[in-house]
Design a protein around this motif. Structure first.
Motif, PDB file in Angstrom:
ATOM      1  N   ASN A   1       0.754  -0.969   0.174  1.00 56.59           N
ATOM      2  CA  ASN A   1      -0.013   0.277  -0.026  1.00 56.59           C
ATOM      3  C   ASN A   1       0.797   0.662   0.225  1.00 56.59           C
ATOM      4  O   ASN A   1       1.865   1.215   0.863  1.00 56.59           O
ATOM      5  CB  ASN A   1      -0.884  -0.098   1.674  1.00 56.59           C
TER       6      ASN A   1
ATOM      7  N   SER B   1      -4.320   2.563  -7.880  1.00 53.52           N
ATOM      8  CA  SER B   1      -5.439   2.160  -7.861  1.00 53.52           C
ATOM      9  C   SER B   1      -6.639   3.032  -7.794  1.00 53.52           C
ATOM     10  O   SER B   1      -7.351   2.796  -6.898  1.00 53.52           O
ATOM     11  CB  SER B   1      -5.344   1.187  -5.655  1.00 53.52           C
TER      12      SER B   1
ATOM     13  N   LYS C   1      -6.523  -7.449   6.870  1.00 52.62           N
ATOM     14  CA  LYS C   1      -7.863  -7.100   6.170  1.00 52.62           C
ATOM     15  C   LYS C   1      -8.745  -8.352   5.638  1.00 52.62           C
ATOM     16  O   LYS C   1      -8.118  -9.210   4.236  1.00 52.62           O
ATOM     17  CB  LYS C   1      -8.628  -6.444   5.092  1.00 52.62           C
ATOM     18  N   LEU C   2     -10.131  -8.876   5.591  1.00 48.22           N
ATOM     19  CA  LEU C   2     -10.441  -9.398   5.071  1.00 48.22           C
ATOM     20  C   LEU C   2     -11.409  -9.946   4.166  1.00 48.22           C
ATOM     21  O   LEU C   2     -12.335  -8.863   3.760  1.00 48.22           O
ATOM     22  CB  LEU C   2     -11.659 -10.528   5.787  1.00 48.22           C
ATOM     23  N   SER C   3     -10.309 -10.459   2.143  1.00 53.89           N
ATOM     24  CA  SER C   3     -11.407 -10.836   1.571  1.00 53.89           C
ATOM     25  C   SER C   3     -11.785  -8.718   0.843  1.00 53.89           C
ATOM     26  O   SER C   3     -12.618  -8.839   0.741  1.00 53.89           O
ATOM     27  CB  SER C   3     -13.097 -10.738   1.654  1.00 53.89           C
ATOM     28  N   TRP C   4     -10.455  -7.811   0.700  1.00 55.73           N
ATOM     29  CA  TRP C   4     -10.750  -6.934   0.000  1.00 55.73           C
ATOM     30  C   TRP C   4     -10.678  -6.674  -1.034  1.00 55.73           C
ATOM     31  O   TRP C   4     -10.136  -7.803  -1.576  1.00 55.73           O
ATOM     32  CB  TRP C   4      -9.561  -5.638   1.083  1.00 55.73           C
ATOM     33  N   GLY C   5     -11.482  -6.187  -2.016  1.00 58.34           N
ATOM     34  CA  GLY C   5     -11.682  -6.091  -3.558  1.00 58.34           C
ATOM     35  C   GLY C   5     -10.544  -5.100  -4.144  1.00 58.34           C
ATOM     36  O   GLY C   5     -10.360  -4.153  -3.419  1.00 58.34           O
ATOM     37  N   LEU C   6     -10.479  -5.279  -5.547  1.00 60.71           N
ATOM     38  CA  LEU C   6      -9.667  -3.961  -6.020  1.00 60.71           C
ATOM     39  C   LEU C   6     -10.690  -3.627  -7.112  1.00 60.71           C
ATOM     40  O   LEU C   6     -11.324  -4.496  -7.497  1.00 60.71           O
ATOM     41  CB  LEU C   6      -8.034  -4.661  -6.608  1.00 60.71           C
ATOM     42  N   PRO C   7      -9.571  -2.192  -7.014  1.00 61.05           N
ATOM     43  CA  PRO C   7     -10.641  -1.643  -8.567  1.00 61.05           C
ATOM     44  C   PRO C   7     -10.582  -2.531  -9.755  1.00 61.05           C
ATOM     45  O   PRO C   7      -9.527  -1.701 -10.962  1.00 61.05           O
ATOM     46  CB  PRO C   7     -10.355  -0.141  -8.627  1.00 61.05           C
ATOM     47  N   ILE C   8     -10.456  -3.340 -10.161  1.00 61.94           N
ATOM     48  CA  ILE C   8     -10.426  -4.370 -11.047  1.00 61.94           C
ATOM     49  C   ILE C   8     -11.921  -5.319 -11.509  1.00 61.94           C
ATOM     50  O   ILE C   8     -12.135  -5.943 -11.025  1.00 61.94           O
ATOM     51  CB  ILE C   8      -9.033  -4.430 -10.913  1.00 61.94           C
TER      52      ILE C   8
END
Lengths: 476, 125
Positions: A19, A342, A376-383
């Motif tokens: 990050n 991101s 963090k649990l299961s964070w998504g990405l802008p994709i």
């Protein structure tokens, strides 16, 4: 925060998929304790992307760069505290610390004299600071290997819980690779005039010398480092080969340090880069000569991440830009994009279901990595990933800001004949979906002929509202 | 597939043109995956969003609390931005379909990936 604490923080956070939050340039930190060493670092970058890499260095390290005449190399000064940040550069393949730069090396007329000069050079170089840097760097790498192993074990658990085993394994390799271990493809590089290193001969001779001068001193030495010399030579007026230079220089280095020569299992890799009259001696900070052997396949034509980064950067993504790779393959470009930019939205598309699935797997493995790192649990990405046909893109006209893609070359994928038909249709669709005025694209292709033909025919037909201004910027 | 992506997708069946937007969304499996909130990103995205299409899709997914349009001074309104962030980026359609409003052609969404490939006949010009 003290220097020591800062350095420790940097050591703990050396990870290129990190990050942005963790990156901070050392500013006004009390310098009483540390030596505050400043060194010159050299970096190899994909040829043609020297300026892009220099921009990244300026942005992330606040350092200006010197771009070498020896293509594909840039140089910049840093203080040793910034070494961790240097490893986070996304546009560089390999790093080395400069021992000395000899700008106008006077090569003598005969080979014997030149080689003797190299031998004498070894003892005269300012080795101590660069070796300190090398030592600090080695301790970074040890910490990184530990973390890599930890990540691999954790993601291995994920595999056992289901999913495509083959892909996951590949993906693991891709993600644990970073700018340090570059993966794949000198495929895009034009064959250089440089002689390729093959210092096996040098090694045999050096080890012969070693046997002859064997002394008990070596056995009592607590830590005998193993080294190799890698020589890159470019230029027409040299009367010696890179092998010979490496061998003789290496022999002298060995005598000077009492190190052991070892071509494969080395601790220190000394670089001897010769470009016409410029000689640069350096110590590698990444696995320089091995990176080409480290070919791991995630797909038949996966793009090097440094190249993907360079292409994206060329397009100067702005926050909230929509960035599309319509022929994404395993998704190298959009994934690099989602990691580094991101604040943009990335779309990966391909017509091949295997490719799209692999890309989707790569994406979800990315998620796993940031999961572990930040708790963090299961964070998504802008994709997002979509299966589509490049010649018939299911996207609204003028909805995309940036297109970055690696066009099929007709060698490993497709054929020259197919390209002839594919390119015009591709380019047409790409210009349609691009936003008029601000839309831009970076397309990687080796098929110049086909591309130029298409461009010419497009201007003849006068496309209405051309979405993209075609900048034929050939990087060869 | 996220709703932001749905907002960009348009049917490319032969002869349909701009009437192919928006695709009618139906879902049998939906997941909510948190994504890091970036207010600047959301604020800049708002003017680019096709609202009618977004509202229709959100309606089909039976999402609650979807803003009907940009409010005055939305750039500073964190509550508004967070709601939009959720709708655009955090709702994932895992299994479902997209239907061309003009031709009726159905495109499947499997494991989060829409398959927009057409047959030979559908693309011939």
């Amino acid at each position: 925060m003290s220097d020591v604490q800062e350095a420790t923080n940097q050591l703990l956070h050396v990870n290129l998929h990190e990050n942005q939050r963790y990156i901070h340039v050392t500013e006004s930190v009390p310098r009483s304790e540390s030596e505050h060493l400043r060194v010159t670092i050299g970096a190899t970058v994909p040829t043609g992307f020297e300026q892009v890499a220099a921009d990244e260095v300026r942005e992330k390290l606040r350092s200006s760069c010197k771009i070498s005449k020896d293509r594909g190399k840039i140089y910049f000064d840093i203080s040793v505290e910034s070494l961790a940040q240097v490893h986070r550069l996304r546009s560089v393949d390999n790093l080395f610390v400069v021992v000395q730069e000899l700008k106008d090396f006077q090569f003598k007329e005969t080979k014997e004299k030149v080689l003797k000069d190299f031998e004498e050079l070894a003892g005269k170089l300012p080795w101590s600071d660069p070796l300190k840097v090398w030592k600090i760097n080695t301790s970074f790498k040890k910490k990184k290997t530990k973390r890599k192993k930890l990540n691999q074990n954790l993601s291995k658990e994920k595999i056992d819980n289901g999913g495509d085993k083959g892909d996951e394994r590949d993906v693991k390799k891709e993600l644990s690779n970073n700018a340090l271990d570059s993966h794949i493809l000198d495929y895009y590089e034009k064959p250089a005039i440089k002689e390729e290193i093959s210092t096996l001969v040098g090694d045999i001779l050096a080890s012969c010398k070693n046997e002859n001068d064997e002394s008990s001193k070596e056995d009592t030495e607590p830590e005998v480092l193993k080294f190799r010399v890698t020589c890159n030579r470019a230029g027409e007026k040299h009367c010696f080969s890179s092998n010979e230079a490496a061998r003789d220089f290496g022999g002298a280095v060995q005598d000077y340090f009492k190190w052991k020569a070892d071509m494969t299992n080395f601790d220190v890799e000394v670089l001897l880069n010769i470009h016409d009259n410029e000689v640069i001696v350096g110590i590698a900070l990444t696995e320089e000569s091995l990176h080409r052997r480290n070919i791991t396949h995630f797909g038949p034509t996966t793009l090097r991440s440094t190249l993907a980064y360079g292409m994206l950067r060329l397009c100067a993504p702005q926050p909230s830009d929509i960035i599309v790779d319509p022929m994404c393959g395993t998704g190298a470009i959009p994934i690099e994009g989602a990691t580094e930019w991101s604040n943009c939205f990335h779309i990966a598309g391909d017509n091949n279901p295997l490719a799209v699935n692999r890309a989707a797997n790569n994406i979800s493995s990315l998620l796993t990595k940031s999961q572990i790192k930040e708790g963090k649990l299961s964070w998504g990405l802008p994709i997002d990933a979509i299966q589509w046909d490049i010649c018939n893109l299911p996207l609204r006209t003028g909805s995309v800001d940036i297109i970055v893609t690696d066009m099929p070359f007709g060698k490993r994928m497709g054929s020259k004949k197919r390209n002839w038909n594919l390119y015009p249709a591709c380019l047409w669709e790409m210009s349609r979906i691009c936003k008029p005025g601000t839309g831009r694209a970076a397309l990687l292709t080796q098929d110049k002929k086909c591309f130029t033909k298409v461009q010419c025919s497009n201007s003849k037909t006068q496309l209405e509202d051309p979405g993209i201004q075609w900048c034929l910027d050939l990087r060869v | 597939m996220k709703l932001l992506t749905h907002n960009l997708l348009s049917s490319h069946v032969r002869g349909v043109g701009p009437r192919g937007f928006p695709l009618r969304l139906e879902a049998t499996e939906v997941r909510v995956i948190p994504v890091e909130f970036n207010p600047d990103f959301v604020a800049r995205m708002i003017p680019k969003v096709e609202w009618a299409a977004l509202l229709e899709a959100a309606d089909h997914l039976r999402l609650a609390e979807v803003p009907k349009g940009p409010t005055q001074g939305y750039e500073q309104d964190e509550t508004f931005l967070r709601k939009m962030h959720h709708v655009l980026l955090e709702v994932e359609v895992v299994e479902g379909t997209l239907q061309c409003p003009e031709s009726g052609r159905v495109f499947p969404i499997t494991r989060g990936i829409p398959n927009m490939l057409l047959n030979e006949e559908e693309t011939q010009t």
